[in-house]
Enzyme design. Structure first.
Site, mmCIF file in Angstrom:
data_model
loop_
_atom_site.group_PDB
_atom_site.id
_atom_site.type_symbol
_atom_site.label_atom_id
_atom_site.label_comp_id
_atom_site.label_asym_id
_atom_site.label_seq_id
_atom_site.Cartn_x
_atom_site.Cartn_y
_atom_site.Cartn_z
ATOM 1 N N SER A 72 -4.796 3.720 -13.848
ATOM 2 C CA SER A 72 -5.457 4.315 -14.535
ATOM 3 C C SER A 72 -5.608 4.146 -16.057
ATOM 4 C CB SER A 72 -5.274 6.013 -14.292
ATOM 5 O OG SER A 72 -5.016 6.146 -12.902
HETATM 6 N N1 SAH Z 1 -1.071 6.880 -11.007
HETATM 7 C C1 SAH Z 1 -1.399 5.382 -10.551
HETATM 8 C C2 SAH Z 1 -2.862 5.306 -10.152
HETATM 9 C C3 SAH Z 1 -2.838 4.365 -8.887
HETATM 10 S S1 SAH Z 1 -4.498 4.054 -8.242
HETATM 11 C C4 SAH Z 1 -1.137 4.552 -11.830
HETATM 12 O O1 SAH Z 1 -1.417 4.971 -12.809
HETATM 13 O O2 SAH Z 1 -0.833 3.426 -11.583
HETATM 14 C C5 SAH Z 1 -4.112 5.170 -6.919
HETATM 15 C C6 SAH Z 1 -2.886 5.131 -6.039
HETATM 16 O O3 SAH Z 1 -3.108 6.135 -4.944
HETATM 17 C C7 SAH Z 1 -3.049 3.735 -5.394
HETATM 18 O O4 SAH Z 1 -1.789 3.011 -5.650
HETATM 19 C C8 SAH Z 1 -3.347 4.188 -3.692
HETATM 20 O O5 SAH Z 1 -2.832 3.143 -2.802
HETATM 21 C C9 SAH Z 1 -2.611 5.510 -3.717
HETATM 22 N N2 SAH Z 1 -3.180 6.097 -2.554
HETATM 23 C C10 SAH Z 1 -4.662 6.248 -2.143
HETATM 24 N N3 SAH Z 1 -4.503 7.357 -1.016
HETATM 25 C C11 SAH Z 1 -3.211 7.525 -1.034
HETATM 26 C C12 SAH Z 1 -2.524 8.439 0.089
HETATM 27 N N4 SAH Z 1 -3.183 9.008 1.033
HETATM 28 N N5 SAH Z 1 -1.430 8.856 -0.282
HETATM 29 C C13 SAH Z 1 -0.662 8.302 -1.296
HETATM 30 N N6 SAH Z 1 -1.123 7.320 -2.006
HETATM 31 C C14 SAH Z 1 -2.614 7.191 -1.920
#
Ligand code: SAH
Length: 223
Positions: A72
């Site tokens: 993010s």
């Molecule tokens: N906080 C993270 C954001 C990653 S993007 C960072 O700063 O790196 C969002 C993440 O949510 C992705 O890795 C994606 O795989 C995960 N995601 C999407 N749907 C999900 C679900 N149902 N359960 C768990 N993780 C999920």
């Protein structure tokens, strides 16, 4: 967190001076929580992205982390974290979407106990290794579908933060918000995404829209 190793400190485009510039930018954009700014100035964001992208790690932008996912944008990480701190004395935080683990590291530097779930196994494993290397001891990670919340349904959290956008608010997550607790999540209405704060008050659930955002979607099942 242990920052003593040389690659944690960074040089050139990952140096403290470069990080300080990002912090100033966050300040200029209205982030005013000193604890959040301090923590984000210390955490080596470059260690959470591929080495080929590390020179861009302190730009205020989202970056790819593989598997179609992104780390993010720092401003959004700061805004969400600052909002979680606004009322009461939160202890426990559940994060949905560990991704590369950067937001998890920010949370773990501020709150007592962090729980974080990720549906993509490879990202979960990478984040686990990285956060262990940085010597965070107050984080529990699970490879699971966050639509079901934390796998132990008896748990309640002071704060829940979702880092992927949902088009329906998962019931299991709402149930896991503690009394006087709050959840922050991006909601996708099919046209726009809005960051929403949902608070469990004595009078019931209160929903407040915050700002327009852009997140990857919350998916179902494991990857
Ligand atoms: N906080 C993270 C954001 C990653 S993007 C960072 O700063 O790196 C969002 C993440 O949510 C992705 O890795 C994606 O795989 C995960 N995601 C999407 N749907 C999900 C679900 N149902 N359960 C768990 N993780 C999920």
């Amino acid at each position: 967190m242990n920052l003593s190793k040389a690659n944690h400190q960074g040089i050139g485009m990952t140096s403290q001076r470069t990080r300080d510039r990002l912090i100033q930018r966050l300040r200029d954009q209205g982030i005013d929580d000193e604890l959040v700014l301090d923590v984000m100035g210390k955490i080596p964001r470059h260690l959470f992205v591929d080495e080929a992208l590390s020179h861009r790690a302190y730009e205020d932008t989202a970056l790819p982390i593989g598997y179609g996912q992104t780390i993010s944008q720092p401003f959004i990480v700061a805004l969400m974290t600052q909002s979680l701190l606004r009322e009461g004395k939160p202890n426990s935080v559940l994060e949905i979407g560990t991704g590369c683990g950067y937001q998890t590291a920010v949370l773990a530097s501020i709150f007592h106990q962090i729980y974080s779930v990720e549906r993509i196994e490879a990202l979960h494993k990478q984040a686990k290794q990285r956060l262990a290397e940085l010597e965070f001891f107050n984080i529990q990670l699970r490879h699971t579908d966050g639509n079901g919340g934390w796998p132990n349904p008896a748990y309640r959290f002071d704060r829940i933060i979702m880092t992927a956008a949902c088009s329906e608010i998962p019931d299991a997550l709402v149930e896991q918000i503690a009394d006087n607790g709050m959840m922050i999540f991006p909601y996708d209405d099919g046209r726009d995404q809005t960051l929403i704060k949902l608070t469990r008050t004595a009078q019931g659930l209160v929903e407040e829209p915050m700002t327009k955002v852009s997140f990857v979607p919350l998916l179902s099942g494991l990857g």
